[in-house]
Design an enzyme around this catalytic site. Structure first.
Site, PDB file in Angstrom:
ATOM      1  N   HIS A 190      -6.379  -5.848  -1.762  1.00 11.25           N
ATOM      2  CA  HIS A 190      -5.404  -4.787  -1.511  1.00 11.25           C
ATOM      3  C   HIS A 190      -4.339  -5.365  -0.587  1.00 11.25           C
ATOM      4  CE1 HIS A 190      -3.853  -0.713  -1.163  1.00 11.25           C
ATOM      5  NE2 HIS A 190      -3.864  -0.820   0.157  1.00 11.25           N
ATOM      6  N   SER A 226       0.832  -1.203   0.000  1.00  5.27           N
ATOM      7  CA  SER A 226       0.000   0.000   0.000  1.00  5.27           C
ATOM      8  C   SER A 226       0.869   1.257   0.000  1.00  5.27           C
ATOM      9  CB  SER A 226      -0.960  -0.034   1.193  1.00  5.27           C
ATOM     10  OG  SER A 226      -1.953   0.952   1.073  1.00  5.27           O
ATOM     11  N   ASP A 234      -7.846  -2.838  -7.513  1.00  2.00           N
ATOM     12  CA  ASP A 234      -7.403  -2.601  -6.143  1.00  2.00           C
ATOM     13  C   ASP A 234      -8.515  -1.943  -5.325  1.00  2.00           C
ATOM     14  OD1 ASP A 234      -4.704  -2.173  -4.391  1.00  2.00           O
ATOM     15  OD2 ASP A 234      -6.102  -0.533  -4.103  1.00  2.00           O
TER      16      ASP A 234
END
Length: 432
Positions: free
Chosen positions: A347, A181, A279
């Site tokens: 994610h 991330s 995502d």
């Protein structure tokens, strides 16, 4: 702008929702708990978390043949782009080591179990705790009434590396810098700098997981992510730490170099890009941020993709098209790069055992993420760039909600085609 105040909470709710839909961890391995190490020498370098606390990392020592190999993982956790959101963040584990758990669970690519992480299990593995709010890239401090906010991500990065070098990193034979991330974005920003710290003889590579954030146009025709990054770069003094070749190329908008799609071509170290083409974080904050959907007409679609109407599905497929378009040059021209772009609504996939390597792991061409990353790093085989067919054709996604209109959504979609050598026509078909 108050957008980022909701990022952590909303993202957490999204991920909890998808985790709830996932099957239990098949391997039954709870992972190893690794203690936190405060960087005592950070103060002398002016390297502080947002609230002034010392930065930290977790180190699991390598053993056997992996004793001189190192894997560093940047922690993720969103960003803050104004004084108010950064002040709020400084009072949480995202801005202060005072509020962090003192142990971290190492699973997935950080696992020390050979059956669950065959290529990296015995390496020295480090998790860098995230407490600056700008992907370890800022260098500024701001007075906030009676207190001070420290935007010192770049110094935190340097301080951690300097702390690790005498612990063996200076003698690394193999090294992999990764992150998830906002930590995946950090990997793009610091990849070449990481290489510069290590021996010339070291085999150094980088892998970003869910860090390929797009300069996307949202459903209200605004560039919400660009606005966020522009404010963040200005507030936290990030510009001077961005690649100068990139900022020169994108003058007078240097903040664009905070986006991986613009910074990627300037990175010299071999890079692997692991990302979902759908995502979840970018779906909820880049394509359909709350500001672009004030009436909530996307709410049901966000929680359950099978509830999306045809217009919304078109927008999701358009986002995938934009991502593949941004990656096209890398796919075609990078001779040392790797790629795993799947179609799971997910994610971060390398740090979770379920997605990294387990019986229920997502696959492309019957290859797990662990397999393709290992093949890329160690130079096993020729095909190390894989792009999934469009949603909903992939049945290996561990969190995929069964679709009722699968055939009508992508009637001409190939079945798990691999984008290996000689597949240029297929790439054009996928993004057209």
């Amino acid at each position: 702008m108050k957008t980022t105040r909701l990022l952590d909470l909303t993202a957490a709710m999204v991920l909890l929702f998808y985790v709830a839909l996932s099957p239990p961890l098949a391997c039954g391995d709870p992972g190893q708990r690794v203690s936190m190490t405060l960087v005592r020498g950070a103060a002398a370098l002016g390297a502080f978390c947002l609230d002034g606390s010392l930065p930290a990392y977790h180190l699991d020592r390598g053993f056997g043949a992996g004793s001189d190999n190192w894997l560093l993982q940047f922690e993720g956790g969103g960003w803050c782009n104004d004084i108010a959101s950064c002040k709020d963040r400084s009072k949480t584990h995202r801005g202060s080591t005072r509020f962090m758990t003192k142990t971290a669970v190492f699973t997935g690519i950080l696992s020390n179990n050979a059956s669950l992480n065959p290529d990296f299990y015995n390496w020295n593995k480090v998790r860098l705790r995230y407490c600056d709010g700008a992907s370890f890239a800022g260098d500024r401090q701001v007075g906030n009434g009676t207190s001070m906010l420290y935007f010192r991500g770049q110094r935190i990065w340097n301080a951690i590396i300097l702390d690790l070098l005498p612990k063996g990193l200076a003698k690394a034979e193999k090294a992999l810098l990764t992150g998830c991330s906002a930590g995946g974005l950090s990997t793009f920003l610091h990849c070449d700098n990481f290489t510069s710290y290590l021996p010339k003889t070291a085999d150094v590579k980088c892998m970003s997981d869910a860090g390929f954030f797009l300069d996307a146009i949202d459903v209200a025709s605004n560039r919400t992510m660009r606005s966020l990054y522009t404010q963040l770069v200005s507030l936290q003094g990030v510009q001077k730490n961005l690649d100068p070749d990139c900022t020169h190329a994108f003058y007078p908008e240097p903040s664009l170099c905070f986006f991986p799609q613009y910074a990627l071509r300037f990175i010299k170290t071999p890079m692997f890009i692991l990302n979902s083409a759908y995502d979840v974080f970018q779906f909820h904050h880049g394509l359909v941020p709350p500001s672009a959907d004030p009436t909530g007409r996307w709410n049901r679609c966000k929680l359950n993709v099978t509830a999306c109407n045809p217009h919304q599905l078109d927008a999701l497929q358009g986002f995938r098209t934009d991502m593949l378009g941004a990656l096209m040059n890398f796919f075609r021209n990078s001779t040392r790069g790797g790629m795993f772009i799947n179609s799971c609504f997910d994610h971060c996939q390398s740090a979770l055992q379920e997605t990294w390597l387990s019986p229920t792991s997502p696959r492309i061409h019957n290859k797990t993420i662990s397999k393709i990353v290992g093949d890329w790093y160690f130079g096993r085989g020729d095909v190390v760039k894989e792009i999934d067919c469009p949603y909903p054709c992939d049945k290996t996604c561990h969190n995929l909600i069964p679709a009722s209109t699968t055939d009508s959504l992508a009637p001409n979609a190939p079945d798990h085609k691999s984008l290996g050598t000689g597949s240029q026509v297929l790439l054009n078909d996928l993004i057209s």
